[in-house]
Design a protein around this motif. Sequence first.
Motif, PDB file in Angstrom:
ATOM      1  N   THR A 139      12.866   3.217  -4.237  1.00  0.00           N
ATOM      2  CA  THR A 139      11.427   3.041  -4.460  1.00  0.00           C
ATOM      3  C   THR A 139      10.698   2.895  -3.132  1.00  0.00           C
ATOM      4  OG1 THR A 139      11.953   1.930  -6.527  1.00  0.00           O
ATOM      5  CG2 THR A 139       9.723   1.636  -5.704  1.00  0.00           C
ATOM      6  N   LYS A 140      11.306   2.144  -2.217  1.00  0.00           N
ATOM      7  CA  LYS A 140      10.709   1.917  -0.897  1.00  0.00           C
ATOM      8  C   LYS A 140      10.576   3.245  -0.132  1.00  0.00           C
ATOM      9  CE  LYS A 140      11.327  -1.438   2.849  1.00  0.00           C
ATOM     10  NZ  LYS A 140      12.229  -2.474   3.378  1.00  0.00           N
ATOM     11  N   GLU A 164      10.443   6.246  -1.496  1.00  0.00           N
ATOM     12  CA  GLU A 164       9.419   7.049  -2.162  1.00  0.00           C
ATOM     13  C   GLU A 164       8.015   6.613  -1.735  1.00  0.00           C
ATOM     14  OE1 GLU A 164       9.877   7.510  -6.419  1.00  0.00           O
ATOM     15  OE2 GLU A 164      12.038   7.566  -6.148  1.00  0.00           O
ATOM     16  N   SER A 165       7.814   5.304  -1.623  1.00  0.00           N
ATOM     17  CA  SER A 165       6.492   4.798  -1.205  1.00  0.00           C
ATOM     18  C   SER A 165       6.164   5.227   0.215  1.00  0.00           C
ATOM     19  CB  SER A 165       6.459   3.275  -1.279  1.00  0.00           C
ATOM     20  OG  SER A 165       6.699   2.856  -2.592  1.00  0.00           O
ATOM     21  N   ALA A 176       5.279   8.784   0.095  1.00  0.00           N
ATOM     22  CA  ALA A 176       3.936   8.945  -0.490  1.00  0.00           C
ATOM     23  C   ALA A 176       2.848   8.601   0.527  1.00  0.00           C
ATOM     24  CB  ALA A 176       3.802   8.064  -1.726  1.00  0.00           C
ATOM     25  N   ALA A 177       3.103   7.584   1.352  1.00  0.00           N
ATOM     26  CA  ALA A 177       2.117   7.188   2.373  1.00  0.00           C
ATOM     27  C   ALA A 177       1.892   8.326   3.361  1.00  0.00           C
ATOM     28  CB  ALA A 177       2.603   5.941   3.111  1.00  0.00           C
ATOM     29  N   LYS A 218      -0.027  11.112   1.658  1.00  0.00           N
ATOM     30  CA  LYS A 218      -1.444  10.756   1.513  1.00  0.00           C
ATOM     31  C   LYS A 218      -2.176  10.966   2.850  1.00  0.00           C
ATOM     32  CE  LYS A 218      -4.545   7.002   0.132  1.00  0.00           C
ATOM     33  NZ  LYS A 218      -5.463   7.243   1.251  1.00  0.00           N
ATOM     34  N   ALA A 248       6.183   4.147   7.921  1.00  0.00           N
ATOM     35  CA  ALA A 248       7.013   4.833   6.920  1.00  0.00           C
ATOM     36  C   ALA A 248       8.445   5.000   7.431  1.00  0.00           C
ATOM     37  CB  ALA A 248       6.410   6.185   6.576  1.00  0.00           C
ATOM     38  N   ASP A 304      10.202   1.691   7.301  1.00  0.00           N
ATOM     39  CA  ASP A 304      10.594   1.368   5.926  1.00  0.00           C
ATOM     40  C   ASP A 304      11.831   2.162   5.502  1.00  0.00           C
ATOM     41  OD1 ASP A 304       8.481  -0.361   5.780  1.00  0.00           O
ATOM     42  OD2 ASP A 304       7.210   0.933   4.537  1.00  0.00           O
ATOM     43  N   PRO A 347      10.659  12.586  -5.428  1.00  0.00           N
ATOM     44  CA  PRO A 347       9.567  11.985  -4.660  1.00  0.00           C
ATOM     45  C   PRO A 347       8.465  12.958  -4.284  1.00  0.00           C
ATOM     46  CG  PRO A 347      11.478  12.324  -3.284  1.00  0.00           C
ATOM     47  CD  PRO A 347      11.894  12.671  -4.689  1.00  0.00           C
TER      48      PRO A 347
END
Length: 196
Positions: free
Chosen positions: A53-54, A56-57, A60-61, A64, A82, A85, A191
Amino acid sequence: MEGTNPVNKKLAAALSGGAVLVLALTGCSSSDDNEKLDGWAKEVCDAVKPQATKIESANAAIQKETSDNSTPAEVQKTDAQAFQDMSDAYKAMGSAVQKAGAPDVENGEKKQKDAVAELNSLSSSYASLKKQVEALDTKDQAKFADGLKDIATELNKLSKSGSNALKTLEEGDVGQAMAKQASCKSASVTPSAAAG
C-alpha cells in the motif's frame, strides 16, 4: 509551460513498472492444505500488505505530480519522498520474509535468502535514487529534465531486473499458499491502473 512534464511522465511510467515488483508477492490458485506453509504465507502476506500500500501511495504521488503542472522543486520534493517511502517499504518486506523463516518447500531456505537479498537490494536502489533526485539542479529546467531522464532509465532497469528471486520464492506451493491469504489478494491491485 513547464518543460519537465514529458520527462516526468516517463519517470512515472517507469515507476509503475517498479511497483509491480511488490505485486509479484501475490499468488494465483489455491492448493492442498499445508498448515505450516499456510501459516508462513499468512505471516508474510500480512506484513507485505501495508508495504505494498505504501509503495502504491508513493507511486500515486509521483503520478499526480506528473499530471499537475508542477515546478522542478515540487517534483523533486515529491519524488524524493516517494523514493524514501519505497526504500523503507522494500526494507520492511525483506525483514518480514527474513523473520518468517524459510517456507516449508524444497529449496525453501535458498528461495527465502534470495528474496530477502533482492528486497534489500531494491531498498538500497530506491535510497540511491532519492539521493540522485535530491542532487538535481531545480533552477535549471533543462538540466533537471536530463537528470530525471537518467532516473527514469534507472527505474526501468530496476523494474526489469528486480523480481526474479521473488518469482522464484512464489513458485508452486508457496504461491498457492499465498493466494489463499486475504491480505495477499487485496495487495494485488495494479498500481498503474488509475494513471491515465
